[in-house]
Scaffold this motif. Structure first.
Motif, PDB file in Angstrom:
ATOM      1  N   ILE A  73       0.842  -1.199   0.000  1.00 58.81           N
ATOM      2  CA  ILE A  73       0.000   0.000   0.000  1.00 58.81           C
ATOM      3  C   ILE A  73       0.877   1.249   0.000  1.00 58.81           C
ATOM      4  CG2 ILE A  73      -1.652   1.354   1.380  1.00 58.81           C
ATOM      5  CD1 ILE A  73      -2.994  -1.045   0.152  1.00 58.81           C
ATOM      6  N   CYS A  76       2.387   1.808  -3.429  1.00 60.62           N
ATOM      7  CA  CYS A  76       1.461   1.413  -4.492  1.00 60.62           C
ATOM      8  C   CYS A  76       1.654   2.230  -5.762  1.00 60.62           C
ATOM      9  CB  CYS A  76       0.029   1.540  -3.982  1.00 60.62           C
ATOM     10  SG  CYS A  76      -1.230   1.296  -5.209  1.00 60.62           S
ATOM     11  N   LEU A  87      -6.782  -0.984  -2.740  1.00 60.14           N
ATOM     12  CA  LEU A  87      -7.629  -1.242  -1.567  1.00 60.14           C
ATOM     13  C   LEU A  87      -8.820  -2.121  -1.932  1.00 60.14           C
ATOM     14  CD1 LEU A  87      -7.527   2.313   0.023  1.00 60.14           C
ATOM     15  CD2 LEU A  87      -6.534   0.229   1.006  1.00 60.14           C
ATOM     16  N   GLN A  90      -7.816  -5.682  -1.788  1.00 62.72           N
ATOM     17  CA  GLN A  90      -7.386  -6.194  -0.475  1.00 62.72           C
ATOM     18  C   GLN A  90      -8.444  -7.144   0.089  1.00 62.72           C
ATOM     19  OE1 GLN A  90      -3.839  -4.984   0.047  1.00 62.72           O
ATOM     20  NE2 GLN A  90      -4.668  -5.209   2.065  1.00 62.72           N
ATOM     21  N   VAL A  97      -2.282  -2.001   6.983  1.00 65.85           N
ATOM     22  CA  VAL A  97      -2.853  -1.208   5.888  1.00 65.85           C
ATOM     23  C   VAL A  97      -3.190   0.194   6.399  1.00 65.85           C
ATOM     24  CG1 VAL A  97      -4.831  -0.989   4.324  1.00 65.85           C
ATOM     25  CG2 VAL A  97      -3.731  -3.213   4.620  1.00 65.85           C
TER      26      VAL A  97
END
Length: 200
Positions: A73, A76, A87, A90, A97
């Motif tokens: 993350i 990213c 996200l 995920q 996160v």
């Protein structure tokens, strides 16, 4: 980290839509978006099938310094819309996160943090619907979540007189829409576009 200039452009596009009072003005703003990254950011914000699972309250949670941020993350992309895509894929939002998101938000100038927070949580209200965007573009770019709402037949006699119709019992619960992906996976969404896990 996020590209500050790009976040400002996305924010400006969102504010342009928010300040328009007439549908025709909103359609014109949509048609005038030329930056494809900004367009992607708006499209993902309005797409009900793209969910982040991030809540504003969670982002203010105090997380131990012992928790390391999720590097996937954290690194990213510089584009805020890529973070939304990440996200969405995920399997859940955990402290790692959240720590990464807090780090990303803290690196932004203070005036952009509230916008970026709302964007990542998908709580921004643009005053425009996916249906209006699709109308402006002339093609269905964004999925529209529509499901039939229940009505009392006796309050709408014109809808049932001299026509075939069905009456069903109203059950407690929520209305939902089920989608089957080309890979054969079933996903169920609420009318607001929230993924409902654990039913299939």
């Amino acid at each position: 980290m996020l590209n500050v200039k790009h976040v400002r452009h996305v924010k400006a596009a969102c504010e342009s839509l928010q300040t328009c009072t007439k549908k025709a003005e909103k359609i014109q703003v949509i048609r005038n978006i030329r930056d494809m990254n900004v367009w992607d950011a708006i499209r993902l914000l309005l797409n009900p099938l793209v969910t982040t699972g991030v809540k504003e309250k969670s982002l203010s949670k105090v997380i131990s310094d012992k928790v390391l941020p999720d590097t996937g993350i954290l690194h990213c992309s510089e584009w805020i819309e890529d973070l939304i895509v990440r996200l969405n894929s995920q399997s859940g939002i955990n402290d790692r996160v959240l720590k990464a998101l807090q780090t990303i938000l803290a690196a932004l100038p203070e005036d952009l943090r509230p916008f970026a927070t709302q964007y990542l949580c998908k709580t921004i209200r643009l005053g425009v619907t996916a249906k209006t965007v699709n109308e402006a573009l002339g093609y269905p770019e964004i999925p529209v979540m529509e499901c039939m709402l229940a009505n009392k037949y006796f309050e709408h006699p014109n809808a049932v007189e001299n026509t075939d119709f069905a009456i069903t019992e109203k059950l407690d619960g929520i209305r939902a829409i089920a989608f089957c992906t080309p890979a054969g996976h079933v996903k169920i969404y609420s009318r607001q576009g929230q993924l409902i896990d654990g039913l299939v």
